[in-house]
Write an enzyme that holds these catalytic residues in place. Structure first.
Site, short mmCIF file in Angstrom:
data_model
loop_
_atom_site.label_atom_id
_atom_site.label_comp_id
_atom_site.label_asym_id
_atom_site.label_seq_id
_atom_site.Cartn_x
_atom_site.Cartn_y
_atom_site.Cartn_z
NE ARG A 184 1.16 10.09 10.43
CZ ARG A 184 0.71 9.06 9.72
NH1 ARG A 184 -0.47 8.58 9.94
NH2 ARG A 184 1.47 8.51 8.81
N PRO A 185 2.85 16.40 11.48
CG PRO A 185 4.70 17.53 12.34
CD PRO A 185 3.82 16.34 12.57
CB VAL A 186 3.24 18.24 5.92
CG1 VAL A 186 2.28 17.06 5.93
CG2 VAL A 186 2.50 19.56 5.95
NE ARG A 218 -6.73 4.70 5.59
CZ ARG A 218 -5.79 5.18 6.40
NH1 ARG A 218 -6.03 5.31 7.68
NH2 ARG A 218 -4.63 5.54 5.92
CB CYS A 235 -4.34 11.20 11.37
SG CYS A 235 -2.83 10.39 11.76
CG ASP A 265 3.03 1.30 9.59
OD1 ASP A 265 2.69 2.13 10.44
OD2 ASP A 265 3.15 1.59 8.38
CE LYS A 325 -1.73 1.65 4.03
NZ LYS A 325 -1.49 3.07 4.28
CG ASN A 326 2.50 2.70 3.61
OD1 ASN A 326 1.31 3.01 3.48
ND2 ASN A 326 3.06 2.50 4.80
CG LEU A 366 10.39 17.04 8.66
CD1 LEU A 366 10.69 15.62 9.13
CD2 LEU A 366 11.56 17.96 9.02
C1 UD1 Z 1 4.78 6.57 6.43
C2 UD1 Z 1 3.79 5.45 6.25
C3 UD1 Z 1 3.22 5.01 7.58
C4 UD1 Z 1 4.33 4.69 8.56
C5 UD1 Z 1 5.34 5.84 8.65
C6 UD1 Z 1 6.56 5.50 9.50
C7 UD1 Z 1 2.86 5.94 4.07
C8 UD1 Z 1 1.66 6.33 3.29
N1 UD1 Z 1 2.72 5.91 5.39
O1 UD1 Z 1 4.04 7.67 6.97
O2 UD1 Z 1 2.39 3.86 7.38
O3 UD1 Z 1 3.77 4.47 9.84
O4 UD1 Z 1 5.81 6.17 7.33
O5 UD1 Z 1 7.17 4.35 9.03
O6 UD1 Z 1 3.89 5.60 3.51
N2 UD1 Z 1 7.22 14.17 10.80
C9 UD1 Z 1 7.40 15.51 11.08
N3 UD1 Z 1 7.29 16.40 10.03
C10 UD1 Z 1 7.04 16.00 8.75
C11 UD1 Z 1 6.87 14.63 8.48
C12 UD1 Z 1 6.98 13.73 9.54
O7 UD1 Z 1 7.64 15.90 12.21
O8 UD1 Z 1 6.96 16.84 7.87
C13 UD1 Z 1 7.35 13.19 11.90
C14 UD1 Z 1 6.06 12.40 12.11
O9 UD1 Z 1 5.15 13.09 12.95
C15 UD1 Z 1 6.58 11.13 12.74
C16 UD1 Z 1 7.94 10.95 12.05
O10 UD1 Z 1 8.28 12.21 11.50
O11 UD1 Z 1 6.80 11.32 14.12
C17 UD1 Z 1 7.95 9.92 10.94
O12 UD1 Z 1 6.88 10.16 10.06
P1 UD1 Z 1 6.96 9.82 8.50
O13 UD1 Z 1 8.08 8.87 8.26
O14 UD1 Z 1 6.93 11.08 7.72
O15 UD1 Z 1 5.59 9.04 8.26
P2 UD1 Z 1 4.69 9.13 6.96
O16 UD1 Z 1 5.50 9.30 5.75
O17 UD1 Z 1 3.55 10.07 7.22
#
Ligand code: UD1
Length: 423
Positions: free
Chosen positions: A123-125, A401, A118, A309, A22-23, A127
């Site tokens: 889970r911010p964006v 999902r 969520c 996961d 999926k991912n 980065l």
């Molecule tokens: C992806 C996977 C999810 C998995 C996760 C960690 C997908 C669709 N989802 O989620 O199933 O659980 O990797 O292996 O591929 N963070 C920030 N700022 C950001 C982005 C992330 O602070 O801009 C933090 C997150 O809150 C979290 C950590 O970084 O604590 C890791 O998150 P991330 O690896 O980005 O997870 P996803 O890509 O959302």
């Protein structure tokens, strides 16, 4: 809303086919936005998240055809006529943010709704955004949307140095860098197999990428990318989940298409818990080495560490292990929502911040429980497989999902499991 009813009934035996990831698929699909030529994905999983991404890409003007019962996705982004990813779609699935990098790299502008929080944490964006800024993008956050613009002449290669490892931010940066002018170096990159799979697909499309699978990825931008056909890598989380079924219930099950290199750290913990895993040309065969599983401590980490996961599913195993296990969640805050549900089934669990202390009991007892997120819901099914009596898992839309044909796959190896339609 549908429910799943599981009745514990002893050892399992047979084979379970493992689907495409999926991912991986959720990041390979937006890669179509990088090229005017067709991108075809094979071995795609049949999941509601994939349908959500299909709807999102179609809303941007991409063509996405689902062929061969959904296992092949034929995509073309010849005419991208809308550069706004709307809140109504993005709020359903965080991975929607992955259209930002490709649209910005190809057409120089994009507007994407912020995904919001969520169930498993904030889970911010930030980065993702920081990576695009390092390539010269100008970003403006207003009305809940990111408005992104590339400099005239397009994104420029730059150094992206992540303060913490993020899978999604690495994917967005990698896709954007393929069309940026010059060289981009991504430091502290995620090393997950889904990143390597994305890089493989992008190389097929003509991208110049080195170092994926290591902490430093180097991308030499090209003027344009072409079309490709790519097979989605095996889903290591679905694999690990079903490996736990014979570990919990006894018996012997082969996971078709499974590979140790996808689940190395997880296999080490299974071994310590008394579970045998053997790799064969067909996949991975799993059985118990001892009558009762042994307690083990687990800490979640970015790949190649133990995946977050699989934490909920591993907890289901450790609920009946001999001794006390400590699970430490280091990736997401608030990811122990399955613990109170498992406790309804008789599990002994203490949660303190990022740690859960699980003291094994001889047997769990079936109970009505509530799925709170994707991986939590499947952990309740696993626990139910070995519990005495009937477990009713409610709110199974979370499961749809990320797990295709869960009832068919588990009943195929002898589990007593059925799905009941909601009112
Ligand atoms: C992806 C996977 C999810 C998995 C996760 C960690 C997908 C669709 N989802 O989620 O199933 O659980 O990797 O292996 O591929 N963070 C920030 N700022 C950001 C982005 C992330 O602070 O801009 C933090 C997150 O809150 C979290 C950590 O970084 O604590 C890791 O998150 P991330 O690896 O980005 O997870 P996803 O890509 O959302």
């Amino acid at each position: 809303m549908d429910s799943i009813i599981v009745t514990g009934n002893g050892p399992l035996s047979g084979q379970i086919p493992i689907a495409g990831a999926k991912n991986a698929c959720l990041t390979l699909m937006p890669a179509t936005l990088l090229s005017e030529e067709p991108l075809t994905l094979t071995n795609a999983p049949r999941l509601s998240d994939i349908r959500t991404m299909t709807t999102l890409l179609q809303s941007l003007g991409a063509e996405v055809q689902s062929l061969q019962d959904g296992q092949v996705l034929a995509m073309s982004s010849h005419d991208i006529n809308n550069h706004t990813a709307d809140y109504d779609i993005v709020r359903k699935m965080r991975a929607s943010i992955l259209v930002l990098g490709p649209m910005l790299a190809r057409d120089g502008h994009a507007v994407v709704s912020l995904p919001g929080g969520c169930a498993i944490g904030a889970r911010p964006v930030d980065l993702h955004l920081r990576a695009l800024e390092a390539m010269g993008a100008e970003l403006d956050l207003r009305d809940g949307y990111v408005h992104a613009k590339a400099p005239s002449g397009g994104l420029r290669g730059g150094t992206v140095d992540f303060p913490l490892v993020s899978v999604g931010a690495t994917e967005n940066a990698l896709m954007a860098a393929t069309l940026a002018k010059g060289t981009t170096v991504i430091k502290n990159a995620a090393r997950e197999p889904e990143i390597v799979d994305l890089a493989d697909c992008l190389r097929r499309m003509g991208a110049q990428i080195e170092g994926d699978g290591s902490p430093t990825i180097t991308v030499q931008g090209v003027d344009r990318l072409g079309g490709a056909t790519h097979r989605v890598v095996t889903d290591r989380i679905e694999l690990g989940t079903y490996m736990l079924a014979p570990a919990i219930c006894g018996g012997e099950v082969t996971l078709l298409g499974g590979r140790i290199d996808l689940v190395g750290a997880f296999c080490e913990k299974l071994d310590a818990a008394g579970i045998s895993v053997t790799e064969t040309p067909e996949g991975l065969t799993v059985s118990r080495k001892t009558d009762r599983t042994k307690a083990v401590d687990v800490t979640t980490e970015p790949f190649p560490g133990f995946p977050t996961d699989l934490q909920a599913q591993m907890m289901a195993l450790l609920c009946t292990a001999d001794g006390t296990s400590v699970l430490e969640e280091k990736i997401f805050e608030n990811r122990f929502m399955h613990a109170p549900e498992l406790m309804r089934m008789g599990a002994r669990i203490d949660v303190h911040g990022g740690h859960a202390r699980v003291t094994g009991v001889e047997k769990l007892k079936g109970a009505p429980v509530m799925a709170t997120d994707l991986r939590a819901s499947v952990s309740l099914i696993l626990a139910g497989l070995a519990a005495e009596g009937e477990t009713v898992v409610n709110r199974v839309y979370h499961l749809d999902r990320g797990y295709e044909h869960v009832v068919r796959k588990l009943s195929g190896v002898g589990a007593k499991i059925e799905r009941v339609k909601g009112q």
